[in-house]
Every structure is written in C-alpha cells, then in structure tokens.
Design an enzyme around this catalytic site. Structure first.
Site, PDB file in Angstrom:
ATOM      1  N   ASN A  22       0.803  -1.214   0.000  1.00 28.67           N
ATOM      2  CA  ASN A  22       0.000   0.000   0.000  1.00 28.67           C
ATOM      3  C   ASN A  22       0.841   1.271   0.000  1.00 28.67           C
ATOM      4  O   ASN A  22       0.299   2.358  -0.079  1.00 28.67           O
ATOM      5  CB  ASN A  22      -0.933  -0.010   1.221  1.00 28.67           C
ATOM      6  CG  ASN A  22      -1.884   1.153   1.235  1.00 28.67           C
ATOM      7  OD1 ASN A  22      -2.341   1.607   0.201  1.00 28.67           O
ATOM      8  ND2 ASN A  22      -2.175   1.659   2.416  1.00 28.67           N
ATOM      9  N   TYR A  89       3.965   9.953 -10.003  1.00 26.69           N
ATOM     10  CA  TYR A  89       2.942   9.129  -9.346  1.00 26.69           C
ATOM     11  C   TYR A  89       2.244   8.221 -10.372  1.00 26.69           C
ATOM     12  O   TYR A  89       2.119   7.005 -10.147  1.00 26.69           O
ATOM     13  CB  TYR A  89       1.921  10.014  -8.635  1.00 26.69           C
ATOM     14  CG  TYR A  89       0.860   9.238  -7.899  1.00 26.69           C
ATOM     15  CD1 TYR A  89       1.141   8.641  -6.672  1.00 26.69           C
ATOM     16  CD2 TYR A  89      -0.421   9.101  -8.412  1.00 26.69           C
ATOM     17  CE1 TYR A  89       0.175   7.922  -5.981  1.00 26.69           C
ATOM     18  CE2 TYR A  89      -1.393   8.388  -7.735  1.00 26.69           C
ATOM     19  CZ  TYR A  89      -1.095   7.795  -6.523  1.00 26.69           C
ATOM     20  OH  TYR A  89      -2.064   7.085  -5.849  1.00 26.69           O
ATOM     21  N   LYS A  93       2.299   4.017 -10.504  1.00 24.58           N
ATOM     22  CA  LYS A  93       1.084   3.193 -10.473  1.00 24.58           C
ATOM     23  C   LYS A  93       0.973   2.349 -11.737  1.00 24.58           C
ATOM     24  O   LYS A  93       0.565   1.185 -11.679  1.00 24.58           O
ATOM     25  CB  LYS A  93      -0.156   4.050 -10.260  1.00 24.58           C
ATOM     26  CG  LYS A  93      -0.239   4.629  -8.857  1.00 24.58           C
ATOM     27  CD  LYS A  93      -0.235   3.538  -7.793  1.00 24.58           C
ATOM     28  CE  LYS A  93      -0.366   4.077  -6.395  1.00 24.58           C
ATOM     29  NZ  LYS A  93      -0.356   3.009  -5.384  1.00 24.58           N
ATOM     30  N   VAL A 124     -10.017   7.929  -2.329  1.00 22.95           N
ATOM     31  CA  VAL A 124     -10.189   7.674  -0.905  1.00 22.95           C
ATOM     32  C   VAL A 124      -9.737   8.901  -0.118  1.00 22.95           C
ATOM     33  O   VAL A 124      -8.772   9.572  -0.478  1.00 22.95           O
ATOM     34  CB  VAL A 124      -9.361   6.435  -0.478  1.00 22.95           C
ATOM     35  CG1 VAL A 124      -9.600   6.093   0.981  1.00 22.95           C
ATOM     36  CG2 VAL A 124      -9.680   5.240  -1.368  1.00 22.95           C
ATOM     37  N   THR A 126      -7.694  10.240   2.037  1.00 20.20           N
ATOM     38  CA  THR A 126      -6.408   9.951   2.682  1.00 20.20           C
ATOM     39  C   THR A 126      -5.553  11.213   2.745  1.00 20.20           C
ATOM     40  O   THR A 126      -5.908  12.256   2.193  1.00 20.20           O
ATOM     41  CB  THR A 126      -5.632   8.889   1.879  1.00 20.20           C
ATOM     42  OG1 THR A 126      -5.333   9.434   0.583  1.00 20.20           O
ATOM     43  CG2 THR A 126      -6.409   7.592   1.755  1.00 20.20           C
TER      44      THR A 126
END
Length: 185
Positions: A22, A89, A93, A124, A126
């Site tokens: 994660n 990023y 991914k 999400v 976060t």
C-alpha cells in the site's frame, strides 16, 4: 524484513498468508522538468521499488509453504490515465500494474502459485488527497478537481476501502492467476 514478520507466524499451521503493498508517495506534484532527481528517485523507490522487493521476498520466503498465498498491490486510476504534474505518481502506479501482470504470468504453472491482484480503491479520503487539495492551482493544475471531489463528498472512507480490501483478500481468483484490477463502485 519479510523474514522477521514471517518468523512470527506459525506458517506450518497457516491456511492463508497475504501481503498488501500500500505504500505510495504522491509528491512531487509538479511538471517533470521541475522535479529533482532525488525527488523522482525517492518517490519511485517508495511507490514501486519497495513493493517489488517486498513481493520478491514474500514469494521466496513462502515458496515452501502449502498455505494459500496472495499479494494485493494497491493501484490507482492514475496508473491508466495521465495527469499533468503527476508524471512520477502515474508512472509508479502504471509500473505497479505491469509488475502485477508480470508476476501473475510468472506464477502460472507453479506448484503453489501466489495469487496477485492490483486493487484500485477509487478516490479515498487519505493524506494523499489532502496534499493534493492543499496545493494552489498555480502549483498543481488539478488541485481544484481534488477539492471539488472532496467538497461533493465523493471520496470513499478508508474504513470502507479496508473492508472491501479484506473481502478481496479472501476471494479466490476467478481465473487462475490472472490480474484483476478492481474498480470501486
């Protein structure tokens, strides 16, 4: 590190052992020409290299077990859709998705293959989201979009995502070791 953790599990009694990758780093959120080599390297090390190393170690250290084994790599829509100022990023991914597919193919035909999936939880609520929302439009062109999604209440709660992730961990793969990128509802 994996060895120390696995040493604490009564592995001969375990029916299932899983690894959830994660870790990710959103920064740097700037056009690539404004990112330093150190920033790029740090982000890729945390977001891509570390999960690859942990997965390799997990597979090596559990190959002798008869327990069902599963790796879940946290993915993102950013791995499929390019975004300005998110090159590092998005690339990490996308790399995670490709890595998952490659390992899935490697595990095909193994005596006790590791199931491996990429899990896309959607957006999400976060700290990564908060960082993106905290940027000015001049710093990060998509800051407004991140703020709109937040203000509209469209972010999923970490608890809901964790519950869905636990369900996915427990599921057997529909097709033998084929990557399943799961998009949230």
């Amino acid at each position: 590190m994996i060895t120390r953790i696995l040493d604490q599990i009564p592995s001969q009694e375990a029916e299932f052992i899983g690894l959830i990758n994660n870790a990710a780093m959103l920064e740097p959120l700037r056009p690539i020409d404004q990112c330093s080599a150190a920033e790029i390297s740090q982000s890729l090390n945390i977001s891509l290299a570390a999960p690859m190393i942990l997965s390799s170690s997990f597979i090596q250290q559990t190959n002798h077990l008869s327990a069902r084994r599963k790796i879940v790599n946290l993915s993102s829509g950013s791995g499929s859709y390019p975004a300005p100022s998110m090159a590092v990023y998005c690339t990490s991914k996308a790399g995670m998705n490709m890595f998952t597919q490659c390992v899935s193919l490697e595990q095909t035909g193994q005596q006790n293959p590791v199931e491996i999936i990429a899990f896309d939880p959607g957006m999400v609520d976060t700290e990564l989201q908060a960082v993106a929302r905290g940027k000015s439009a001049e710093e990060f062109a998509l800051a407004g979009m991140f703020n709109q999604v937040y203000e509209a209440g469209q972010l999923r709660s970490p608890r809901d995502v964790a519950m869905q992730l636990i369900e996915r961990m427990d599921e057997n793969s529909d097709a033998s070791h084929v990557i399943h990128t799961i998009q949230s509802q």
